[in-house]
Design an enzyme around this catalytic site. Sequence first.
Site, PDB file in Angstrom:
ATOM      1  N   LYS A  48     108.156  95.558 -15.270  1.00 17.76           N
ATOM      2  CA  LYS A  48     108.876  96.789 -15.015  1.00 17.76           C
ATOM      3  C   LYS A  48     110.230  96.610 -15.480  1.00 17.76           C
ATOM      4  O   LYS A  48     111.131  97.544 -15.531  1.00 17.76           O
ATOM      5  CB  LYS A  48     109.014  97.058 -13.366  1.00 17.76           C
ATOM      6  CG  LYS A  48     107.796  97.048 -12.962  1.00 17.76           C
ATOM      7  CD  LYS A  48     107.859  96.895 -11.393  1.00 17.76           C
ATOM      8  CE  LYS A  48     106.575  96.245 -10.878  1.00 17.76           C
ATOM      9  NZ  LYS A  48     107.055  96.000  -9.362  1.00 17.76           N
ATOM     10  N   GLY A  49     110.722  95.282 -15.856  1.00 13.28           N
ATOM     11  CA  GLY A  49     112.126  95.123 -16.135  1.00 13.28           C
ATOM     12  C   GLY A  49     112.974  95.841 -17.131  1.00 13.28           C
ATOM     13  O   GLY A  49     113.902  96.494 -17.084  1.00 13.28           O
ATOM     14  N   GLU A 110     112.222  94.715 -24.706  1.00 10.50           N
ATOM     15  CA  GLU A 110     112.122  93.626 -23.350  1.00 10.50           C
ATOM     16  C   GLU A 110     113.480  93.508 -23.011  1.00 10.50           C
ATOM     17  O   GLU A 110     114.519  93.712 -23.502  1.00 10.50           O
ATOM     18  CB  GLU A 110     111.485  92.256 -24.165  1.00 10.50           C
ATOM     19  CG  GLU A 110     110.138  91.951 -23.729  1.00 10.50           C
ATOM     20  CD  GLU A 110     110.043  91.588 -22.164  1.00 10.50           C
ATOM     21  OE1 GLU A 110     110.728  92.322 -21.499  1.00 10.50           O
ATOM     22  OE2 GLU A 110     109.236  90.632 -21.764  1.00 10.50           O
ATOM     23  N   ASP A 111     113.383  93.420 -21.433  1.00 10.71           N
ATOM     24  CA  ASP A 111     114.599  93.167 -20.760  1.00 10.71           C
ATOM     25  C   ASP A 111     115.247  91.905 -21.274  1.00 10.71           C
ATOM     26  O   ASP A 111     116.439  91.659 -21.481  1.00 10.71           O
ATOM     27  CB  ASP A 111     114.324  93.263 -19.237  1.00 10.71           C
ATOM     28  CG  ASP A 111     113.327  92.312 -18.691  1.00 10.71           C
ATOM     29  OD1 ASP A 111     112.664  91.697 -19.734  1.00 10.71           O
ATOM     30  OD2 ASP A 111     112.885  92.641 -17.647  1.00 10.71           O
ATOM     31  N   ASP A 114     113.189  84.390 -22.199  1.00 13.55           N
ATOM     32  CA  ASP A 114     113.224  83.044 -21.754  1.00 13.55           C
ATOM     33  C   ASP A 114     112.765  82.065 -22.652  1.00 13.55           C
ATOM     34  O   ASP A 114     113.072  81.565 -23.743  1.00 13.55           O
ATOM     35  CB  ASP A 114     113.282  83.135 -20.319  1.00 13.55           C
ATOM     36  CG  ASP A 114     113.782  81.794 -19.624  1.00 13.55           C
ATOM     37  OD1 ASP A 114     114.319  80.852 -20.522  1.00 13.55           O
ATOM     38  OD2 ASP A 114     113.340  81.436 -18.546  1.00 13.55           O
ATOM     39  N   LYS A 142     118.087  84.492 -23.287  1.00 17.03           N
ATOM     40  CA  LYS A 142     118.471  83.195 -22.930  1.00 17.03           C
ATOM     41  C   LYS A 142     117.675  82.172 -23.729  1.00 17.03           C
ATOM     42  O   LYS A 142     116.537  81.966 -23.740  1.00 17.03           O
ATOM     43  CB  LYS A 142     117.839  82.766 -21.453  1.00 17.03           C
ATOM     44  CG  LYS A 142     118.291  84.017 -20.397  1.00 17.03           C
ATOM     45  CD  LYS A 142     118.306  83.567 -19.102  1.00 17.03           C
ATOM     46  CE  LYS A 142     116.693  83.570 -18.490  1.00 17.03           C
ATOM     47  NZ  LYS A 142     116.717  83.227 -17.193  1.00 17.03           N
ATOM     48  N   PHE A 163     119.022  81.888 -13.656  1.00 17.40           N
ATOM     49  CA  PHE A 163     118.268  83.159 -13.214  1.00 17.40           C
ATOM     50  C   PHE A 163     119.072  84.333 -13.034  1.00 17.40           C
ATOM     51  O   PHE A 163     119.971  84.092 -12.158  1.00 17.40           O
ATOM     52  CB  PHE A 163     117.379  82.892 -11.866  1.00 17.40           C
ATOM     53  CG  PHE A 163     116.254  83.835 -11.649  1.00 17.40           C
ATOM     54  CD1 PHE A 163     115.300  84.071 -12.568  1.00 17.40           C
ATOM     55  CD2 PHE A 163     116.773  84.928 -10.696  1.00 17.40           C
ATOM     56  CE1 PHE A 163     113.955  85.025 -12.051  1.00 17.40           C
ATOM     57  CE2 PHE A 163     115.666  85.780 -10.338  1.00 17.40           C
ATOM     58  CZ  PHE A 163     114.353  86.037 -10.989  1.00 17.40           C
ATOM     59  N   ASP A 170     114.710  91.691 -11.571  1.00 20.83           N
ATOM     60  CA  ASP A 170     114.327  91.512 -10.079  1.00 20.83           C
ATOM     61  C   ASP A 170     114.453  90.146  -9.551  1.00 20.83           C
ATOM     62  O   ASP A 170     114.362  89.300 -10.448  1.00 20.83           O
ATOM     63  CB  ASP A 170     113.096  92.128  -9.698  1.00 20.83           C
ATOM     64  CG  ASP A 170     111.989  91.389  -9.686  1.00 20.83           C
ATOM     65  OD1 ASP A 170     112.148  91.024 -11.046  1.00 20.83           O
ATOM     66  OD2 ASP A 170     111.265  90.997  -8.845  1.00 20.83           O
ATOM     67  N   ARG A 176     116.990  95.328  -9.125  1.00 17.53           N
ATOM     68  CA  ARG A 176     116.735  96.094 -10.169  1.00 17.53           C
ATOM     69  C   ARG A 176     117.755  97.099 -10.475  1.00 17.53           C
ATOM     70  O   ARG A 176     118.170  97.592 -11.567  1.00 17.53           O
ATOM     71  CB  ARG A 176     115.293  96.745 -10.355  1.00 17.53           C
ATOM     72  CG  ARG A 176     114.077  95.665 -10.258  1.00 17.53           C
ATOM     73  CD  ARG A 176     113.095  96.554 -10.658  1.00 17.53           C
ATOM     74  NE  ARG A 176     111.610  95.622 -10.375  1.00 17.53           N
ATOM     75  CZ  ARG A 176     111.070  94.737 -11.150  1.00 17.53           C
ATOM     76  NH1 ARG A 176     111.496  94.446 -12.280  1.00 17.53           N
ATOM     77  NH2 ARG A 176     109.994  94.052 -10.829  1.00 17.53           N
TER      78      ARG A 176
HETATM   79  P1  5GP Z   1     109.652  84.585 -21.047  1.00 17.35           P
HETATM   80  O1  5GP Z   1     108.345  84.970 -21.055  1.00 17.35           O
HETATM   81  O2  5GP Z   1     110.381  84.406 -22.238  1.00 17.35           O
HETATM   82  O3  5GP Z   1     109.814  83.238 -20.174  1.00 17.35           O
HETATM   83  O4  5GP Z   1     110.204  85.756 -20.017  1.00 17.35           O
HETATM   84  C1  5GP Z   1     110.047  87.057 -20.149  1.00 17.35           C
HETATM   85  C2  5GP Z   1     109.832  87.595 -18.616  1.00 17.35           C
HETATM   86  O5  5GP Z   1     110.347  86.710 -17.652  1.00 17.35           O
HETATM   87  C3  5GP Z   1     110.971  88.657 -18.674  1.00 17.35           C
HETATM   88  O6  5GP Z   1     110.488  89.975 -19.124  1.00 17.35           O
HETATM   89  C4  5GP Z   1     111.197  88.660 -17.306  1.00 17.35           C
HETATM   90  O7  5GP Z   1     110.400  89.434 -16.482  1.00 17.35           O
HETATM   91  C5  5GP Z   1     111.235  87.376 -16.796  1.00 17.35           C
HETATM   92  N1  5GP Z   1     112.566  86.608 -16.832  1.00 17.35           N
HETATM   93  C6  5GP Z   1     112.967  85.696 -17.662  1.00 17.35           C
HETATM   94  N2  5GP Z   1     114.177  84.973 -17.324  1.00 17.35           N
HETATM   95  C7  5GP Z   1     114.402  85.961 -16.109  1.00 17.35           C
HETATM   96  C8  5GP Z   1     115.656  85.767 -15.289  1.00 17.35           C
HETATM   97  O8  5GP Z   1     116.721  85.212 -15.600  1.00 17.35           O
HETATM   98  N3  5GP Z   1     115.730  86.841 -14.282  1.00 17.35           N
HETATM   99  C9  5GP Z   1     114.629  87.521 -14.090  1.00 17.35           C
HETATM  100  N4  5GP Z   1     114.767  88.835 -13.049  1.00 17.35           N
HETATM  101  N5  5GP Z   1     113.435  87.787 -14.740  1.00 17.35           N
HETATM  102  C10 5GP Z   1     113.451  86.866 -15.708  1.00 17.35           C
END
Ligand code: 5GP
Length: 194
Positions: A48-49, A110-111, A114, A142, A163, A170, A176
């Site tokens: 949803k982000g 993508e939002d 990480d 990140k 975070f 969220d 959000r």
């Molecule tokens: P990844 O798979 O790259 O670790 O993370 C991707 C997803 O994890 C993002 O689409 C998001 O939903 C969530 N995410 C990663 N870092 C954060 C953060 O700092 N805050 C929030 N709310 N969601 C995060």
Amino acid sequence: MKPLETYDGTIERTLFTQQEIADAIERLAHSIAADFAGQPLLLIGVLKGALYVTVDLVRALSTVAGGPSEIHVDYMAVSSYGNENRSSGEVRMLKDTMQNIAGRNVVIVEDIVDNGLTLDYLQGILQQREPKALKSCVLFDKPYNRRVDVHVDYIGLTAPDAFVVGYGLDYQEAYRNLPYLAQLHSWVFSEKTD
Ligand code: 5GP
């Protein structure tokens, strides 16, 4: 209704203001527009982000002169952090696109990226469907804890190693709607909310 700024005093600091985010989206729109000038483009937002950034990016792209000839939008949903503030490392598809992407110019929106697993998973799935071009656009990067070396074509802003919430992101489905990106006080994560 409580003013957005307070959220019961849980917000420690603002990381990027609404204006800084808008400027970053404008820059992303110009880069994407230049790469797909005169061509049709399909943006796939990751729910949803990325709902918020996808909508704002589509609006910004639509005002860039000499950009894509047509802009289409679709959404996918994948499991992310659930109700935790750490990634489980598992990615699951919850909702697929409604449109066929074969032979099309596609940009995943993508939002935040990480550890990279979510974007890597999406790129893998969509690449198998043989799009004409497949690029990835991320509003917040990140880059500190990557578990896979995922390629990102368009990056808006680099967030700190924390975070973060707001602008679509969220914590337990709250925050959000914050128009800016923020960091929460650490005590928020140790409080039971249910
Ligand atoms: P990844 O798979 O790259 O670790 O993370 C991707 C997803 O994890 C993002 O689409 C998001 O939903 C969530 N995410 C990663 N870092 C954060 C953060 O700092 N805050 C929030 N709310 N969601 C995060």
